[in-house]
Write a protein that holds these residues in place. Structure first.
Motif, PDB file in Angstrom:
ATOM      1  N   THR A 125       1.061  -1.018  -0.081  1.00 29.98           N
ATOM      2  CA  THR A 125      -0.099   0.107  -0.368  1.00 29.98           C
ATOM      3  C   THR A 125       1.384   0.978  -0.024  1.00 29.98           C
ATOM      4  OG1 THR A 125      -0.065  -0.058   2.479  1.00 29.98           O
ATOM      5  CG2 THR A 125      -1.742  -0.730   1.252  1.00 29.98           C
ATOM      6  N   GLY A 126       0.509   1.794  -0.617  1.00 27.90           N
ATOM      7  CA  GLY A 126       1.536   3.193  -0.527  1.00 27.90           C
ATOM      8  C   GLY A 126       0.522   4.542  -1.326  1.00 27.90           C
ATOM      9  N   VAL A 127      -0.471   4.239   0.027  1.00 28.03           N
ATOM     10  CA  VAL A 127       0.052   4.263   1.012  1.00 28.03           C
ATOM     11  C   VAL A 127      -1.545   3.970   1.204  1.00 28.03           C
ATOM     12  CG1 VAL A 127       1.756   5.771   2.122  1.00 28.03           C
ATOM     13  CG2 VAL A 127      -0.297   6.800   2.610  1.00 28.03           C
ATOM     14  N   LEU A 173       4.253  -5.528   2.029  1.00 22.95           N
ATOM     15  CA  LEU A 173       4.469  -4.500   2.807  1.00 22.95           C
ATOM     16  C   LEU A 173       3.136  -3.592   3.032  1.00 22.95           C
ATOM     17  CD1 LEU A 173       8.060  -3.737   0.213  1.00 22.95           C
ATOM     18  CD2 LEU A 173       7.433  -5.122   2.080  1.00 22.95           C
ATOM     19  N   PHE A 174       3.473  -2.993   4.152  1.00 17.09           N
ATOM     20  CA  PHE A 174       2.488  -2.545   4.647  1.00 17.09           C
ATOM     21  C   PHE A 174       2.729  -0.761   4.759  1.00 17.09           C
ATOM     22  CE2 PHE A 174      -1.211  -1.452   8.112  1.00 17.09           C
ATOM     23  CZ  PHE A 174      -1.763  -1.048   7.332  1.00 17.09           C
ATOM     24  N   GLY A 175       2.939  -0.082   4.019  1.00 15.42           N
ATOM     25  CA  GLY A 175       2.898   1.545   3.835  1.00 15.42           C
ATOM     26  C   GLY A 175       1.217   2.308   4.850  1.00 15.42           C
ATOM     27  N   VAL A 176       2.143   3.422   5.093  1.00 17.95           N
ATOM     28  CA  VAL A 176       0.709   3.842   5.957  1.00 17.95           C
ATOM     29  C   VAL A 176       0.810   5.226   5.951  1.00 17.95           C
ATOM     30  CG1 VAL A 176      -0.307   2.312   7.383  1.00 17.95           C
ATOM     31  CG2 VAL A 176       2.089   4.091   8.402  1.00 17.95           C
ATOM     32  N   GLY A 177      -0.362   6.571   5.976  1.00 17.89           N
ATOM     33  CA  GLY A 177       0.173   7.453   5.747  1.00 17.89           C
ATOM     34  C   GLY A 177      -1.216   8.343   6.344  1.00 17.89           C
ATOM     35  N   VAL A 178      -1.121  10.132   6.974  1.00 18.99           N
ATOM     36  CA  VAL A 178      -2.496  10.432   7.540  1.00 18.99           C
ATOM     37  C   VAL A 178      -2.983  10.598   6.747  1.00 18.99           C
ATOM     38  CG1 VAL A 178      -1.133  10.875   9.756  1.00 18.99           C
ATOM     39  CG2 VAL A 178      -1.606  12.670   8.404  1.00 18.99           C
ATOM     40  N   GLY A 179      -2.855  10.974   4.902  1.00 22.12           N
ATOM     41  CA  GLY A 179      -4.531  11.954   4.423  1.00 22.12           C
ATOM     42  C   GLY A 179      -3.921  13.033   4.155  1.00 22.12           C
ATOM     43  N   TRP A 180      -4.648  13.492   3.021  1.00 20.95           N
ATOM     44  CA  TRP A 180      -4.492  15.363   3.351  1.00 20.95           C
ATOM     45  C   TRP A 180      -5.594  15.411   2.927  1.00 20.95           C
ATOM     46  CZ3 TRP A 180      -6.792  16.401  -1.492  1.00 20.95           C
ATOM     47  CH2 TRP A 180      -6.564  15.866  -2.650  1.00 20.95           C
ATOM     48  N   ASN A 181      -6.375  14.832   2.770  1.00 19.91           N
ATOM     49  CA  ASN A 181      -8.432  15.385   2.068  1.00 19.91           C
ATOM     50  C   ASN A 181      -9.383  15.509   3.808  1.00 19.91           C
ATOM     51  OD1 ASN A 181     -11.235  15.633   1.274  1.00 19.91           O
ATOM     52  ND2 ASN A 181     -10.459  15.384  -0.577  1.00 19.91           N
ATOM     53  N   PRO A 187      -9.296  15.412  11.606  1.00 21.17           N
ATOM     54  CA  PRO A 187      -8.910  16.061  10.523  1.00 21.17           C
ATOM     55  C   PRO A 187      -6.913  16.212  11.889  1.00 21.17           C
ATOM     56  CG  PRO A 187      -9.609  16.903   9.582  1.00 21.17           C
ATOM     57  CD  PRO A 187     -10.778  16.332  10.571  1.00 21.17           C
ATOM     58  N   ARG A 188      -7.552  16.818  13.176  1.00 17.61           N
ATOM     59  CA  ARG A 188      -7.008  17.480  14.268  1.00 17.61           C
ATOM     60  C   ARG A 188      -6.041  16.429  14.946  1.00 17.61           C
ATOM     61  NH1 ARG A 188     -11.311  21.500  17.176  1.00 17.61           N
ATOM     62  NH2 ARG A 188     -12.152  18.973  16.805  1.00 17.61           N
ATOM     63  N   THR A 189      -6.462  15.203  15.001  1.00 14.75           N
ATOM     64  CA  THR A 189      -5.996  14.325  15.994  1.00 14.75           C
ATOM     65  C   THR A 189      -5.794  13.443  15.584  1.00 14.75           C
ATOM     66  OG1 THR A 189      -7.993  13.616  16.539  1.00 14.75           O
ATOM     67  CG2 THR A 189      -7.335  15.398  18.112  1.00 14.75           C
ATOM     68  N   ARG A 190      -5.964  12.885  13.500  1.00 12.60           N
ATOM     69  CA  ARG A 190      -5.259  12.355  12.702  1.00 12.60           C
ATOM     70  C   ARG A 190      -4.082  11.226  13.008  1.00 12.60           C
ATOM     71  NH1 ARG A 190      -5.007  16.979   9.378  1.00 12.60           N
ATOM     72  NH2 ARG A 190      -3.357  16.209   8.010  1.00 12.60           N
ATOM     73  N   GLY A 191      -2.916  12.190  13.056  1.00 12.95           N
ATOM     74  CA  GLY A 191      -1.509  11.296  14.021  1.00 12.95           C
ATOM     75  C   GLY A 191      -1.617  10.683  14.789  1.00 12.95           C
TER      76      GLY A 191
END
Length: 277
Positions: free
Chosen positions: A81-83, A110-118, A129-133
């Motif tokens: 996953t990317g990502v 391989l497990f690619g992860v991210g917080v996203g932007w939308n 969105p304020r607490t996604r991290g």
């Protein structure tokens, strides 16, 4: 240096099984696919790339379905996953999907992860969105506990569940490597605490790669693998990335019908061959 591709798999492009076979035949080692569950029509959040949001964002197949198709059509290709936009996902369902794909692929996930932007997309999933991290950090801890414990439980601020049984467990031990996406200070800290590898984007400079790897070494993480996500094959500083410690570069592959995709892959394979030695 290893080479793969990053792409959007959609209903308008080459099918994932055919793409996987084509990549393996041309010597690529990995396939990274993007995730978007949907795109809200409000379009309040600006597209980070500038301008209009590309068409493929609206039409992505589920990444675990796409990667399963690619994995079952190949023997050695790594699928990733990317990502994955984990903050928009249920952690228990994701734990099962990751372990299932790792099992089906024979440990090639391989497990690619991210917080996203939308931000609107996140809100539709009930994510602030304020607490996604902070949410992502807890999710990663919970996932690793599920994959490595027969009776797993987790009690955090954002993720909370009593003891559960969840099989299958991943083929890889202790679990598929977690590739943390992003170049921010928060992503770097997430990588140091919860990640196994780093997935910076294709605009990341070799100097920044060196700086991050140096800081990771100071925190006791000197050998974190680095995979570049979605590089421009014509502009990528491949030699300099290699000297900075990057182990893999994935080229961005436009979403195209099968015939055009195969021709593009031939060109990308030639770029990879020039740098492989």
């Amino acid at each position: 240096m290893k080479f793969g591709v990053s792409t959007f798999v959609t209903d308008e492009g080459i099918r994932p099984a055919a793409l996987g076979r084509a990549l393996e035949e041309r010597g690529f080692d990995s396939l990274l696919v993007a995730e978007h569950s949907h795109i809200p029509t409000s379009r309040e959040t600006p597209y980070p790339g500038g301008g209009d949001l590309p068409r493929e964002y609206y039409r992505t197949l589920d990444p675990f379905v796409s990667l399963t198709a690619a994995a079952t059509a190949t023997t050695d290709l790594l699928v990733a996953t990317g990502v994955a936009l984990l903050v928009q996902r249920d952690v228990l369902h994701t734990a099962n999907e990751v372990a299932s794909l790792d099992l089906v692929s024979g440990g090639r996930f391989l497990f690619g992860v991210g917080v996203g932007w939308n931000r609107e997309e996140m809100r539709h999933h009930g994510t602030d969105p304020r607490t996604r991290g902070a949410l992502l950090n807890e999710q990663l801890q919970a996932l690793t506990r599920i994959w490595t414990t027969d009776e797993a439980e987790f009690h955090g601020e954002y993720v909370d569940f009593d003891p559960v049984n969840l099989w299958p467990k991943p083929v890889r031990t202790p679990h598929p490597p977690i590739y943390v996406g992003g170049e921010s200070a928060a992503a770097e800290n997430r990588l140091a605490l919860y990640g196994d590898a780093w997935m910076p984007r294709g605009h990341t400079s070799p100097e920044h790669i060196r700086e991050v790897r140096g800081r990771l070494a100071e925190r006791g993480r000197p050998d974190v693998p680095v995979t570049i996500f979605a590089a421009d094959p014509q502009r990528a500083p491949i030699t300099e990335w290699a000297e900075a410690g990057v182990e893999r570069v994935t080229f961005f592959l436009p979403t195209l019908p099968e015939r055009e995709t195969l021709a593009t892959l031939d060109d990308l394979a030639e770029v990879a061959r020039r740098h492989a030695g």
